[in-house]
Design a protein around this motif. Sequence first.
Motif, mmCIF file in Angstrom:
data_model
loop_
_atom_site.group_PDB
_atom_site.id
_atom_site.type_symbol
_atom_site.label_atom_id
_atom_site.label_comp_id
_atom_site.label_asym_id
_atom_site.label_seq_id
_atom_site.Cartn_x
_atom_site.Cartn_y
_atom_site.Cartn_z
ATOM 1 N N ARG A 92 0.819 -1.216 0.000
ATOM 2 C CA ARG A 92 0.000 0.000 0.000
ATOM 3 C C ARG A 92 0.853 1.266 0.000
ATOM 4 O O ARG A 92 0.307 2.368 -0.008
ATOM 5 C CB ARG A 92 -0.906 0.022 1.243
ATOM 6 N N ARG A 136 -18.436 6.894 2.409
ATOM 7 C CA ARG A 136 -18.769 5.575 1.863
ATOM 8 C C ARG A 136 -20.122 5.617 1.164
ATOM 9 O O ARG A 136 -20.308 5.024 0.103
ATOM 10 C CB ARG A 136 -18.772 4.532 2.977
ATOM 11 N N THR A 169 -10.642 2.925 9.051
ATOM 12 C CA THR A 169 -10.929 2.479 7.685
ATOM 13 C C THR A 169 -10.356 1.088 7.448
ATOM 14 O O THR A 169 -9.569 0.575 8.249
ATOM 15 C CB THR A 169 -10.324 3.457 6.652
ATOM 16 N N THR A 170 -10.723 0.510 6.321
ATOM 17 C CA THR A 170 -10.140 -0.746 5.850
ATOM 18 C C THR A 170 -9.205 -0.428 4.689
ATOM 19 O O THR A 170 -9.289 0.651 4.087
ATOM 20 C CB THR A 170 -11.237 -1.714 5.374
ATOM 21 N N PRO A 171 -8.315 -1.352 4.328
ATOM 22 C CA PRO A 171 -7.413 -1.092 3.201
ATOM 23 C C PRO A 171 -8.132 -0.814 1.888
ATOM 24 O O PRO A 171 -7.568 -0.162 1.000
ATOM 25 C CB PRO A 171 -6.577 -2.378 3.114
ATOM 26 N N GLU A 172 -9.363 -1.292 1.745
ATOM 27 C CA GLU A 172 -10.091 -1.119 0.485
ATOM 28 C C GLU A 172 -10.892 0.177 0.425
ATOM 29 O O GLU A 172 -11.470 0.494 -0.616
ATOM 30 C CB GLU A 172 -11.027 -2.321 0.260
ATOM 31 N N ASP A 173 -10.973 0.902 1.517
ATOM 32 C CA ASP A 173 -11.727 2.159 1.505
ATOM 33 C C ASP A 173 -11.094 3.159 0.551
ATOM 34 O O ASP A 173 -9.893 3.106 0.251
ATOM 35 C CB ASP A 173 -11.772 2.768 2.915
ATOM 36 N N PRO A 207 -5.185 2.268 -1.175
ATOM 37 C CA PRO A 207 -5.686 0.903 -1.375
ATOM 38 C C PRO A 207 -4.696 0.091 -2.210
ATOM 39 O O PRO A 207 -4.082 0.622 -3.153
ATOM 40 C CB PRO A 207 -7.001 1.125 -2.129
#
Length: 390
Positions: free
Chosen positions: A85, A192, A225-229, A254
């Motif tokens: 990332r 989101r 957050t998540t890595p995909e946000d 991401p």
Amino acid sequence: MRQAIQNLEESKIREVANAGMGRSDVLAFWFGESDEVTPDFIRQAAIDSLQRGETFYAHNLGLPELREAVAGYMSTLHGKVAAERIAITSGGVNALMLAMQALIDAGDEVVALTPVWPNLTAQPLILGAKLRCVPLRPVPRGPDRGAWSLDLDALLAAITPTTKLLILNAPNNPTGWTLTRAEQQAIVEHCRRTGTWILADEVYERLYYAGDTANGSAPSFLDVTTPEDRLVVVHSFSKSFLMTGWRLGWLVMPPTMTHHMGKLIEFNTSCASVFTQRAGVVALERTAEVTPRVVAHLKTCRDTLVPLLQAVPGVQVAPARGGMYAFFGLEGHGDSLLTAKRLVTEAGLGLAPGNAFAPEAQGWLRWCFASKDLQRLEQGVDRLKTWLRL
């Protein structure tokens, strides 16, 4: 030449600094950097790299060992952050521009929270975006008088499904304002729903004085957050490692975005210099010898300067929760640029004008308190008081 470039405003900070550069009698607090040099062991790492002949291109995304070091450093602060990332950039400014180039098309709607360092609002305009600014507001009275605060409802109302990107800088330059964890969570959940990307400039993350987080750093969007946000976080070695002139930074994004960012870096700078990256590796390896000392000293600087300013009649100021600036209103001096220029020529005091950061900061001045010698701060306040009495 493109009209957007012709329409760019010149830096008002530079305009003031240019009026005082070369004058040995000016106490300069206009730029956002410490007057302390980079630690010798970091400088030596670059020297050693040059002596080994490491003067060639590196990978677009950065040396693997630096990307791993950055990932490890971020993971200690925010939980697991994978090296896939991370992209190494030629400074925080470059990181910001790369992120915007990756995310913004001409005509896209961008929302920015202001006052803010002017590069963050100029870069979307360079790319042809439609910029909408949501202002922080100064607290007019009470114990927090002079602090700046966020109207969260107003910010969320400004972010709609047509908003491509939200730009936030916290801890904030120039105000010292910082997001709370709850505010970050609310912003993330809203973005989101709207499909809006968040670009978080967190270069002052470690320069945090509130003492209300477990790791001592300011709240980060990486924590909620998540890595995909749809989140890109910008960092720099400049502030907390005393490396402003090295031009070395990084992006957290991401994982699906990283390969494409490498392509974009190729067409901007190709790569950061190897010897600079070697210095970055050592800086991260020996963080404990640099950053805690820097933060402790900056807190002492803040706690020296702010009470002195609060005692000056007509000054409105509160201690910054983060960053390296005292941002203060000066009653009866509504034109910040004119005031800053007069302070240079008439008082030998170099400050940044508030309207360099946003129209709503007209009448305010930014004082970088990152001074190795605390007496310079005291002398600066004396010069301000003397000038106000003229």
